[in-house]
Design a protein around this motif. Structure first.
Motif, PDB file in Angstrom:
ATOM      1  N   GLN A  60      21.576 -25.217 -49.851  1.00  0.00           N
ATOM      2  CA  GLN A  60      22.955 -25.702 -49.800  1.00  0.00           C
ATOM      3  C   GLN A  60      23.239 -26.432 -48.458  1.00  0.00           C
ATOM      4  O   GLN A  60      22.424 -26.009 -47.571  1.00  0.00           O
ATOM      5  CB  GLN A  60      23.894 -24.409 -50.153  1.00  0.00           C
ATOM      6  CG  GLN A  60      25.426 -24.488 -49.731  1.00  0.00           C
ATOM      7  CD  GLN A  60      26.213 -23.347 -49.858  1.00  0.00           C
ATOM      8  OE1 GLN A  60      25.491 -22.331 -50.057  1.00  0.00           O
ATOM      9  NE2 GLN A  60      27.334 -23.573 -49.634  1.00  0.00           N
ATOM     10  N   CYS A  63      27.883 -32.040 -48.164  1.00  0.00           N
ATOM     11  CA  CYS A  63      27.536 -33.444 -49.011  1.00  0.00           C
ATOM     12  C   CYS A  63      27.721 -34.511 -48.073  1.00  0.00           C
ATOM     13  O   CYS A  63      29.211 -34.607 -47.760  1.00  0.00           O
ATOM     14  CB  CYS A  63      28.301 -33.372 -50.401  1.00  0.00           C
ATOM     15  SG  CYS A  63      28.383 -34.798 -51.511  1.00  0.00           S
ATOM     16  N   CYS A  66      29.611 -38.391 -50.444  1.00  0.00           N
ATOM     17  CA  CYS A  66      31.284 -38.658 -50.728  1.00  0.00           C
ATOM     18  C   CYS A  66      31.594 -40.016 -50.134  1.00  0.00           C
ATOM     19  O   CYS A  66      32.638 -40.322 -50.074  1.00  0.00           O
ATOM     20  CB  CYS A  66      31.994 -37.462 -50.619  1.00  0.00           C
ATOM     21  SG  CYS A  66      31.372 -35.981 -51.303  1.00  0.00           S
ATOM     22  N   GLN A  90      30.103 -29.065 -50.583  1.00  0.00           N
ATOM     23  CA  GLN A  90      28.934 -28.472 -50.527  1.00  0.00           C
ATOM     24  C   GLN A  90      28.260 -29.079 -51.690  1.00  0.00           C
ATOM     25  O   GLN A  90      28.371 -29.175 -52.711  1.00  0.00           O
ATOM     26  CB  GLN A  90      28.865 -26.757 -50.680  1.00  0.00           C
ATOM     27  CG  GLN A  90      29.728 -26.286 -49.557  1.00  0.00           C
ATOM     28  CD  GLN A  90      29.212 -26.534 -48.279  1.00  0.00           C
ATOM     29  OE1 GLN A  90      28.184 -26.248 -47.944  1.00  0.00           O
ATOM     30  NE2 GLN A  90      30.107 -27.169 -47.361  1.00  0.00           N
ATOM     31  N   ALA A  91      27.096 -29.675 -51.006  1.00  0.00           N
ATOM     32  CA  ALA A  91      25.880 -30.056 -52.241  1.00  0.00           C
ATOM     33  C   ALA A  91      24.639 -29.014 -52.411  1.00  0.00           C
ATOM     34  O   ALA A  91      24.573 -28.062 -51.478  1.00  0.00           O
ATOM     35  CB  ALA A  91      25.344 -31.535 -51.702  1.00  0.00           C
ATOM     36  N   TYR A  92      24.014 -29.431 -53.254  1.00  0.00           N
ATOM     37  CA  TYR A  92      22.831 -28.423 -53.769  1.00  0.00           C
ATOM     38  C   TYR A  92      21.630 -29.130 -54.185  1.00  0.00           C
ATOM     39  O   TYR A  92      21.868 -30.124 -54.794  1.00  0.00           O
ATOM     40  CB  TYR A  92      23.307 -27.462 -54.799  1.00  0.00           C
ATOM     41  CG  TYR A  92      24.492 -26.522 -54.505  1.00  0.00           C
ATOM     42  CD1 TYR A  92      24.281 -25.052 -53.957  1.00  0.00           C
ATOM     43  CD2 TYR A  92      25.757 -26.973 -54.765  1.00  0.00           C
ATOM     44  CE1 TYR A  92      25.287 -24.326 -53.763  1.00  0.00           C
ATOM     45  CE2 TYR A  92      26.771 -26.074 -54.371  1.00  0.00           C
ATOM     46  CZ  TYR A  92      26.694 -24.883 -54.159  1.00  0.00           C
ATOM     47  OH  TYR A  92      27.749 -24.133 -53.811  1.00  0.00           O
ATOM     48  N   PHE A 100      19.715 -33.397 -56.721  1.00  0.00           N
ATOM     49  CA  PHE A 100      20.680 -33.630 -55.534  1.00  0.00           C
ATOM     50  C   PHE A 100      22.132 -33.468 -56.328  1.00  0.00           C
ATOM     51  O   PHE A 100      22.546 -34.324 -56.773  1.00  0.00           O
ATOM     52  CB  PHE A 100      20.778 -34.603 -54.710  1.00  0.00           C
ATOM     53  CG  PHE A 100      21.752 -34.627 -53.168  1.00  0.00           C
ATOM     54  CD1 PHE A 100      21.347 -34.138 -52.128  1.00  0.00           C
ATOM     55  CD2 PHE A 100      22.991 -34.886 -53.646  1.00  0.00           C
ATOM     56  CE1 PHE A 100      22.170 -33.927 -51.193  1.00  0.00           C
ATOM     57  CE2 PHE A 100      23.980 -35.035 -52.577  1.00  0.00           C
ATOM     58  CZ  PHE A 100      23.598 -34.376 -51.355  1.00  0.00           C
ATOM     59  N   CYS A 102      26.368 -32.231 -56.255  1.00  0.00           N
ATOM     60  CA  CYS A 102      27.499 -32.232 -55.188  1.00  0.00           C
ATOM     61  C   CYS A 102      28.642 -31.861 -56.601  1.00  0.00           C
ATOM     62  O   CYS A 102      29.092 -32.690 -57.110  1.00  0.00           O
ATOM     63  CB  CYS A 102      28.005 -33.336 -54.424  1.00  0.00           C
ATOM     64  SG  CYS A 102      29.701 -32.823 -53.855  1.00  0.00           S
ATOM     65  N   LYS A 108      25.058 -36.748 -58.674  1.00  0.00           N
ATOM     66  CA  LYS A 108      24.042 -36.165 -59.222  1.00  0.00           C
ATOM     67  C   LYS A 108      22.915 -37.332 -58.984  1.00  0.00           C
ATOM     68  O   LYS A 108      22.914 -38.187 -59.803  1.00  0.00           O
ATOM     69  CB  LYS A 108      23.911 -35.701 -60.391  1.00  0.00           C
ATOM     70  CG  LYS A 108      22.442 -35.095 -61.032  1.00  0.00           C
ATOM     71  CD  LYS A 108      22.623 -34.723 -62.338  1.00  0.00           C
ATOM     72  CE  LYS A 108      21.345 -34.085 -62.701  1.00  0.00           C
ATOM     73  NZ  LYS A 108      21.169 -33.738 -64.221  1.00  0.00           N
ATOM     74  N   GLU A 259      22.380 -27.835 -63.514  1.00  0.00           N
ATOM     75  CA  GLU A 259      23.792 -28.120 -62.736  1.00  0.00           C
ATOM     76  C   GLU A 259      24.569 -26.651 -62.807  1.00  0.00           C
ATOM     77  O   GLU A 259      25.536 -26.489 -61.999  1.00  0.00           O
ATOM     78  CB  GLU A 259      24.656 -29.167 -63.644  1.00  0.00           C
ATOM     79  CG  GLU A 259      24.283 -30.573 -63.491  1.00  0.00           C
ATOM     80  CD  GLU A 259      22.913 -30.733 -64.672  1.00  0.00           C
ATOM     81  OE1 GLU A 259      22.648 -31.856 -64.690  1.00  0.00           O
ATOM     82  OE2 GLU A 259      22.642 -29.866 -65.310  1.00  0.00           O
TER      83      GLU A 259
END
Length: 609
Positions: A60, A63, A66, A90-92, A100, A102, A108, A259
């Protein structure tokens, strides 16, 4: 040729269909996370003081995609270093695939493409406005649940206030209950509905997003119960269980998109309490647990005293007591019968589901093999020109039509030709002279959970296994077909020239993959060169005895038409590790349908009333 062209166009509509050509080129989605790249990226985050947190399945972090995107050079603008605490969306990053994601801004991509946004530590930056990605419901006439809806649901003691409290809505005209699916950023990304007349469930969502149905209740809970259908979700969510959140999977037990994983990162313990409504779903919990990190996963094994939640309520069993009996999905060390006792009881009480998915086109196979089970290795062999690929196509199509997610690796025949065969077997007659029906049947075929690798010709083992492992993780593949194994030989850098050693290594790799990932692998292999009049046996399989020793099932197509005037073709089950039953299944070929199944009544054409 015209039909083949239409099929090729249909297969290439990747972003619009469920039947995909699984890309393996260098420009496609990464097949697996590059470990060195991932470690270097984490080091870079620490150096730039960027917030990041290692989770169960994802890394985590804040992000930075953006921001403004430079359309001229197709590169993300450099971003500034952040403080050690998250400052924005927050992105993962999925630690298995490198995807990747968000949830906030609907980005994505791959880690390789996202790294540029984290490289330059400028003094500060301005974040672009977050775009609205909320899904628009297809049901505009939703209202609060009424007593009539509660009565139609048929759950004793359920009140409309309870359903309204867990977010349910009602469409009186279409007679359905409606629930929202949300992602980790709480954006509405889809909806799940229950048709009250026939209890049929339907999941609708956007093309690039996937979410879960989650009821948190009061308090910040670190445990969750995962169920596979809305009836079980309603039962548990209205019980006001103080210790666990209740989560409903979006696609039952067929698939869990990656996702969805960020939504589950907050939970330290996940309990699978699933309703195994068919044989295909019997061991789905194990596959999902591998995706979610098995260390935090528990399972309620289905027995008569610990059934699915809605059955437990009907029998007036205490759901909290059942929940307390959840055990680890995989034991670290099993040394006593008592540790196996619940597993054995569960299998005995669900013996038909343990046997596996039944074929509808080949009832004789059901009598011999009992069913198609995950975690097994099947070898199919037969003389050249005996119809190995044609039979394997129908064998896999039968299972895919029952929800068994299938990945085809056809190295000998191009995907367009293979897909044309599958489509013809699916329809039951040739479409060459009925091209006006193609769009209808192609759309129906696209609904099947079937994927294709784009490898063709000789391929080394490593990239093929990487593609299969990626597909199993992302798409929850349950059945892999390799046609045929000989096309993976002769390209290995080590032991080149020792074809028997190389084949044994390939067999061992697929045997290990089937066991580790609980996936059924079907390998098509050529037999040794023998006289036509000789009947093939297990020792006729090309190579050493390792292939047949490792296999759970050995199927041999025997073709006596070449050596006898009234010779027949039949499939012989020469090895069956599960039940030990051996025997033969006659193969009568229907040329119009390219089918070996018993002749079926033709399907109704789309123009029939």
């Amino acid at each position: 040729m015209r039909l083949a062209g239409l099929i090729k166009q249909s297969l290439l509509r990747v972003n619009k269909t469920r039947c995909r050509l699984y890309a393996t080129s260098v420009d496609s989605e990464a097949l697996a996370l590059d470990t060195r790249e991932y470690l270097d990226f984490k080091k870079q985050l620490r150096q730039h003081n960027v917030f990041n947190k290692d989770g169960y399945t994802c890394l985590q972090l804040e992000c930075r995609l953006c921001e403004r995107y430079n359309n001229n050079n197709q590169q993300f603008q450099p971003a500034a270093a952040s403080t050690a605490r998250a400052q924005g969306p927050q992105a993962y990053i999925n630690k298995r695939t490198g995807a990747f994601i968000c949830p906030q801004c609907d980005v994505k991509t791959t880690l390789s493409q996202a790294i540029a946004a984290y490289q330059a530590p400028a003094i500060g930056y301005r974040r672009a406005p977050i775009q609205n990605i909320d899904y628009t419901s297809r049901f505009p006439n939703l209202v609060d649940v009424t007593p009539e809806a509660c009565e139609a649901l048929g759950i004793k003691g359920l009140k409309e206030a309870q359903l309204n409290a867990i977010g349910a809505k009602y469409d009186a005209e279409q007679q359905l209950l409606h629930f929202e699916l949300r992602n980790a950023a709480q954006h509405l990304v889809g909806e799940k509905v229950l048709h009250l007349e026939d209890r049929r469930e339907e999941t609708l969502q956007g093309s690039s997003c996937s979410g879960l149905l989650l009821h948190t209740g009061a308090g910040n809970k670190s445990k969750a119960v995962l169920v596979s259908n809305l009836i079980d979700y309603i039962v548990l969510a209205t019980q006001n269980i103080e210790t666990h959140c209740i989560i409903c999977l979006p696609h039952a037990l067929q698939q869990l998109p990656q996702e969805c994983l960020p939504v589950l990162e907050r939970f330290k313990e996940l309990v699978f309490w699933l309703h195994y409504d068919n044989t295909h779903s019997w061991d789905a919990a194990r596959a999902f647990a591998q995706k979610m990190d098995e260390k935090r996963c528990l399972l309620i094994r289905p027995t008569e005293t610990e059934p699915a939640p809605h059955v437990a309520l009907r029998k007036r069993l205490n759901v909290r007591h059942i929940l307390a009996k959840a055990t680890p999905v995989r034991h670290k060390s099993i040394t006593t019968f008592s540790a196996l006792r619940n597993d054995i009881l569960s299998e005995l009480q669900n013996i038909e589901k343990v046997n596996g998915v039944k074929w509808k086109r080949f009832p004789v196979l059901n009598k011999l093999l009992k069913g198609h089970r995950k975690g097994e290795l099947t070898i199919l062999t037969g003389p050249t020109g005996s119809g190995k690929t044609t039979f394997t196509s129908e064998y896999s199509l039968d299972l895919a039509m029952q929800g068994v997610t299938t990945l085809w690796g056809s190295f000998e025949i191009r995907n367009t030709r293979l897909a044309a065969t599958l489509l013809r077997q699916f329809v039951g007659y040739p479409l060459d002279d009925k091209l006006q029906e193609f769009d209808h049947w192609a759309t129906e075929f696209e609904r099947l959970p079937m994927y294709f690798m784009t490898f063709h010709g000789q391929q080394p083992l490593k990239p093929v296994l990487e593609a299969i492992e990626h597909a199993q993780y992302v798409h929850d593949i349950a059945h892999v077909i390799i046609d045929n194994l000989q096309f993976m030989m002769g390209v290995s850098s080590s032991h080149r020239g020792d074809k028997f050693w190389e084949q044994d290594a390939i067999i061992a790799a697929f045997r290990g993959f089937a066991t580790k990932h609980n996936v059924h692998v079907t390998l098509v292999m050529h037999p040794r060169k023998e006289r036509q009049e000789d009947e093939l046996t297990t020792s006729s399989v090309f190579g050493t005895a390792k292939a047949t020793q490792e296999a759970d099932n050995v199927l041999i197509i025997q073709d006596k038409r070449l050596t006898a005037v009234r010779g027949k073709k039949y499939l012989q089950v020469a090895k069956n590790r599960y039940s030990g039953d051996l025997g033969i299944m006659p193969l009568e070929f229907d040329k119009d349908a390219l089918s070996y199944a018993k002749r079926r009544r033709d399907k109704a054409t789309p123009n029939d009333s």
